[in-house]
Design a protein around this motif. Structure first.
Motif, PDB file in Angstrom:
ATOM      1  N   ASP A  25       0.799  -1.140   0.014  1.00 32.86           N
ATOM      2  CA  ASP A  25       0.065  -0.129   0.025  1.00 32.86           C
ATOM      3  C   ASP A  25       0.858   1.357   0.022  1.00 32.86           C
ATOM      4  O   ASP A  25       0.379   2.244  -0.780  1.00 32.86           O
ATOM      5  N   ARG A  77      -0.049  -2.321   4.442  1.00 32.30           N
ATOM      6  CA  ARG A  77       1.061  -3.026   3.785  1.00 32.30           C
ATOM      7  C   ARG A  77       2.280  -2.204   3.690  1.00 32.30           C
ATOM      8  O   ARG A  77       1.857  -1.419   2.581  1.00 32.30           O
ATOM      9  N   LYS A 188       1.365 -13.242  -5.939  1.00 32.34           N
ATOM     10  CA  LYS A 188       0.028 -12.652  -5.242  1.00 32.34           C
ATOM     11  C   LYS A 188      -0.723 -13.503  -4.250  1.00 32.34           C
ATOM     12  O   LYS A 188      -0.928 -13.046  -3.151  1.00 32.34           O
ATOM     13  N   GLU A 193      -3.941 -11.437   1.233  1.00 32.79           N
ATOM     14  CA  GLU A 193      -4.203 -10.077   1.642  1.00 32.79           C
ATOM     15  C   GLU A 193      -3.617  -9.597   3.104  1.00 32.79           C
ATOM     16  O   GLU A 193      -3.778 -10.709   3.962  1.00 32.79           O
ATOM     17  N   TYR A 194      -3.463  -8.643   3.443  1.00 31.45           N
ATOM     18  CA  TYR A 194      -3.119  -8.350   4.845  1.00 31.45           C
ATOM     19  C   TYR A 194      -4.492  -7.597   5.497  1.00 31.45           C
ATOM     20  O   TYR A 194      -4.997  -6.865   5.004  1.00 31.45           O
ATOM     21  N   LYS A 195      -4.872  -8.211   6.480  1.00 29.44           N
ATOM     22  CA  LYS A 195      -6.006  -8.072   7.323  1.00 29.44           C
ATOM     23  C   LYS A 195      -5.487  -7.808   8.802  1.00 29.44           C
ATOM     24  O   LYS A 195      -5.478  -8.350   9.599  1.00 29.44           O
TER      25      LYS A 195
ATOM     26  N   TRP B  88      -5.191   3.562  -0.069  1.00 30.50           N
ATOM     27  CA  TRP B  88      -6.629   3.126  -0.163  1.00 30.50           C
ATOM     28  C   TRP B  88      -7.857   3.407  -0.843  1.00 30.50           C
ATOM     29  O   TRP B  88      -8.600   2.728  -1.619  1.00 30.50           O
ATOM     30  N   LYS B  93     -10.607   0.826  -1.637  1.00 32.83           N
ATOM     31  CA  LYS B  93     -10.764  -0.062  -0.519  1.00 32.83           C
ATOM     32  C   LYS B  93     -11.318   0.971   0.634  1.00 32.83           C
ATOM     33  O   LYS B  93     -11.618   0.140   1.856  1.00 32.83           O
TER      34      LYS B  93
END
Lengths: 394, 317
Positions: A25, A77, A188, A193-195, B88, B93
């Motif tokens: 991100d 991230r 990928k 995914e980062y949660k 985001w 998102k």
């Protein structure tokens, strides 16, 4: 698994490629030789719209890590890259990133610390922050640098700890090698995914990050952090196991090279391990029972496992690419000796320590042959210096 | 623009029960800034009084998301949070509109955090940086900073047998920020809630980097009775020691006091300037008055030199 793409890449290109596939991100970074290219190449990906990352070209490494902490605390991230003086300038924030349990991942290109100023490889920068609470992963070559970056994301997010993946400045960072790149889809899927559990941008559950922790709570929080770095060992193994099963390249806490039947062994990290393998092959063909142990994970230090792998050796040489300035020896040698001290009785007590390659001083096959030669003599009871400085004019 | 009655009914985003001194001006700044900003706000705070008094674990005075990491990096920290938000939103998102505010004291802003502040402003993040400027390192026990005025008694530039407190004039950080050509720079003060809240509302309605330097009397470091905080704040404006003004897209607008009072009116209320009232220190006092006058005239000149274009009324977010 899709078909892999086989290309020629430098270490910096390999790490940037991993970052492109991870597609974080936020990346906040500041240029420094020899790590500059990692984020420079990545900035090109941002400029071409190949990643969704917000790139923050900060005004210092201190601000790079500060912005990474802000982004990671906010739930993103987050990645960066640096080297040497940059890592030193970040030092304050590295401890804070780890204490706040933020899963930041860094490409760390090993370079000597000033003074005297020098841009070439040694491990003094990474060793300077070995107590910062970051997981530290060393890479022998471009392939490992790439693979380690992909694994680091998973490790960091599971362990809730930051991870630095190191390469040796210029030797790996600028050396071009064969690299197998996973398909974007495989990479990928592997990083997922980062949660985040708690994060600043969640207004449903506002949190205070970085509260003042005094005598009544600080110790408990540090105790939890200590436990987290202990627990990360299994996480590293689990992630490596999954990586190996999916993509066929095996990783562990360290690599054992020709250790079956070995009697004399070198312990060395990073690119030097690759050079040592060539020497081991030569010695083995002559019937010398030489082996190599290459720690991949320096933090957490795989103490029991390393001691076990060194069981039954007649003589051990630990090669450090930095000195501790403690009037003793290098950091890896001290840790290996501590591991052997706590190992079951009868473990090898003949441990020679070598400081080599400071400021990028070349380490040649002959240098490593010399070390194995010393080990052969030491294993026969001949006295050898406890600490030697390899390849220096004295 | 909310009135005082409306503001008093708001849910406190910066709550009472923190450990600020009686009469703490920094807490007033935090409370009033958040009143204007509202709940959709993330705060990054530099190490310092405000952080120390408001976040002693397991308590927090912040009813909104808050992050503190170190002393010199509040601007870099909030730029990381803002960068993630931007990322985001671009990725689809996240769609909430968020205010990003950093708080730093004068030590964390004028001195150790200046580089980080300058970098964040130059990069153009959509952030508001609020300096609660109490003119010294109060958290560590009143040491001189780049914001400390000439003649003030601090523990690292103390009044002694030879020395008369700080020997240098303070630096003009507000003008340094204006020189970054960011869209909004302002000075405000503790003791004028309408000025502060309206400037925060105005700043947050603007996209890009904003900076507000809030003059914050500190009863501990300035040595006065706690009930005097707001009065001393207002007097700092009336004496032109701390003019209220804003620079909106390069255009200066100064809020002029009805009557410009002598600086000594402000000085005589504060223990840190006690020595300046001795007859032998009259030249130093005159020096301070002369510098204050010059700064004020310079500011008015800047205002007169920038065209007074009427800007459309900005709606708060």
């Amino acid at each position: 698994m899709d078909k892999t793409n086989i290309v020629a890449r430098t270490g910096n290109e390999a790490m940037a490629e991993a970052m492109r596939q991870i597609n974080p991100d936020v990346v906040a970074a500041y240029p420094i030789t020899p790590a500059t290219e990692v984020v420079q190449i990545f900035a090109g990906y941002v400029a071409d719209g190949l990643v969704k990352t917000e790139f923050v070209p900060v005004e210092s490494e201190h601000s790079a890590m500060s912005a990474c902490i802000g982004s990671a605390a906010a739930g993103g991230r987050t990645m960066t890259g640096t080297s040497s003086q940059g890592l030193a300038l970040m030092a304050e924030m590295l401890y804070i990133a780890a204490g706040l349990r933020l899963p930041i991942v860094m490409a760390d290109v090993n370079r000597a610390l000033s003074s005297p100023i020098n841009i070439h490889c040694d491990h003094s920068d990474t060793m300077m922050v070995k107590e910062s609470g970051w997981i530290q992963i060393f890479s022998e070559n471009c392939q490992e640098a790439y693979d380690n970056m992909l694994q680091a994301i998973r490790i960091a997010e599971k362990a809730k700890l930051p991870v630095m993946v190191t390469t040796d400045g210029f030797i790996i960072s600028h050396g071009m090698e064969r690299l197998e790149i996973l398909s974007d889809a495989d990479a990928k899927a592997f990083v997922g995914e980062y949660k985040p559990e708690y994060y600043l941008l969640n207004f449903e559950k506002p949190i205070t990050v970085g509260a003042l922790d005094l005598t009544d709570y600080y110790f408990e929080h540090k105790r939890q952090q200590i436990e987290a770095i202990k627990d990360s060992k299994q996480i590293i193994l689990d992630v490596a196991g999954e990586f190996g099963a999916k993509f066929g390249r095996e990783y562990g806490l360290f690599e054992k090279y020709k250790m079956d039947g070995a009697e004399i062994v070198i312990v060395a990290m990073g690119s030097t391990a690759g050079t040592a393998k060539v020497v081991v092959d030569g010695l083995r063909s002559k019937g010398v029972k030489a082996g190599l142990v290459k720690p991949r994970i320096f933090r957490p230090f795989p103490k029991e496992e390393l001691a076990e792998s060194l069981k039954g050796m007649k003589a051990i040489a630990v090669m450090d690419r930095s000195d501790s300035m403690n009037a003793q020896e290098g950091p890896l040698a001290l840790e290996i000796k501590a591991a052997l001290y706590d190992a079951p009785a009868g473990s090898c007590r003949t441990v020679l320590s070598y400081i080599y390659g400071l400021g990028g001083r070349e380490i040649k096959l002959e240098d490593i042959e010399l070390v194995y030669n010393d080990l052969s003599e030491a294993s026969k009871g001949k006295a050898k210096p406890k600490v030697s400085y390899l390849g220096v004019r004295e | 623009m909310a009135n005082l009655k409306d503001l008093s009914k708001q849910k406190a985003l910066f709550t009472g029960g923190h450990r600020g001194c009686a009469g703490c001006g920094a807490a007033i700044v935090a409370r009033q800034v958040l009143m204007a900003a509202g709940p959709n706000t993330v705060v990054a705070n530099a190490t310092g009084c405000l952080e120390v008094v408001s976040t002693i674990f397991p308590y927090t005075a912040w009813n909104i998301p808050f992050v503190h990491s170190a002393f010199e990096n509040a601007a870099a920290s909030i730029s990381g949070v803002e960068a993630l938000h931007k990322s985001w939103v671009r990725q689809g998102k996240y769609d909430k509109k968020v205010n990003f505010i950093a708080f730093g004291g004068d030590g964390g802003t004028y001195d150790i955090g200046l580089q980080s502040l300058s970098g964040a402003m130059e990069r153009g993040h959509n952030i508001l940086y609020v300096c609660y400027n109490n003119e010294a390192y109060m958290n560590t026990g009143v040491q001189r900073s780049g914001a400390t005025p000439k003649g003030a008694d601090t523990t690292t530039a103390p009044v002694g047998k030879i020395k008369k407190g700080k020997e240098q004039f303070r630096k003009d950080l507000t003008e340094i920020m204006a020189a970054h050509r960011i869209p909004y720079v302002a000075q405000s003060v503790v003791g004028n809630w309408r000025d502060l809240t309206s400037k925060v509302e105005k700043a947050l309605a603007i996209e890009g980097p904003k900076f507000i330097n809030v003059f914050q009397p500190c009863r501990l470091g300035w040595a006065y009775d706690p009930e005097m905080t707001c009065e001393i704040g207002r007097l700092s404006v009336e004496t032109c020691v701390w003019p209220l003004y804003e620079v909106l897209n390069g255009q200066y607008k100064v809020t002029k006091p009805k009557e410009k009072k002598p600086v000594v009116e402000w000085i005589k209320l504060q223990g840190r300037f006690r020595h300046l009232l001795k007859p032998e220190n009259k030249p130093l006092l005159d020096d301070i008055q002369a510098a204050t006058d010059k700064n004020w005239e310079d500011l008015l000149r800047k205002e007169s030199l920038t065209p007074q274009v009427k800007t459309p009324e900005l709606k708060p977010s």
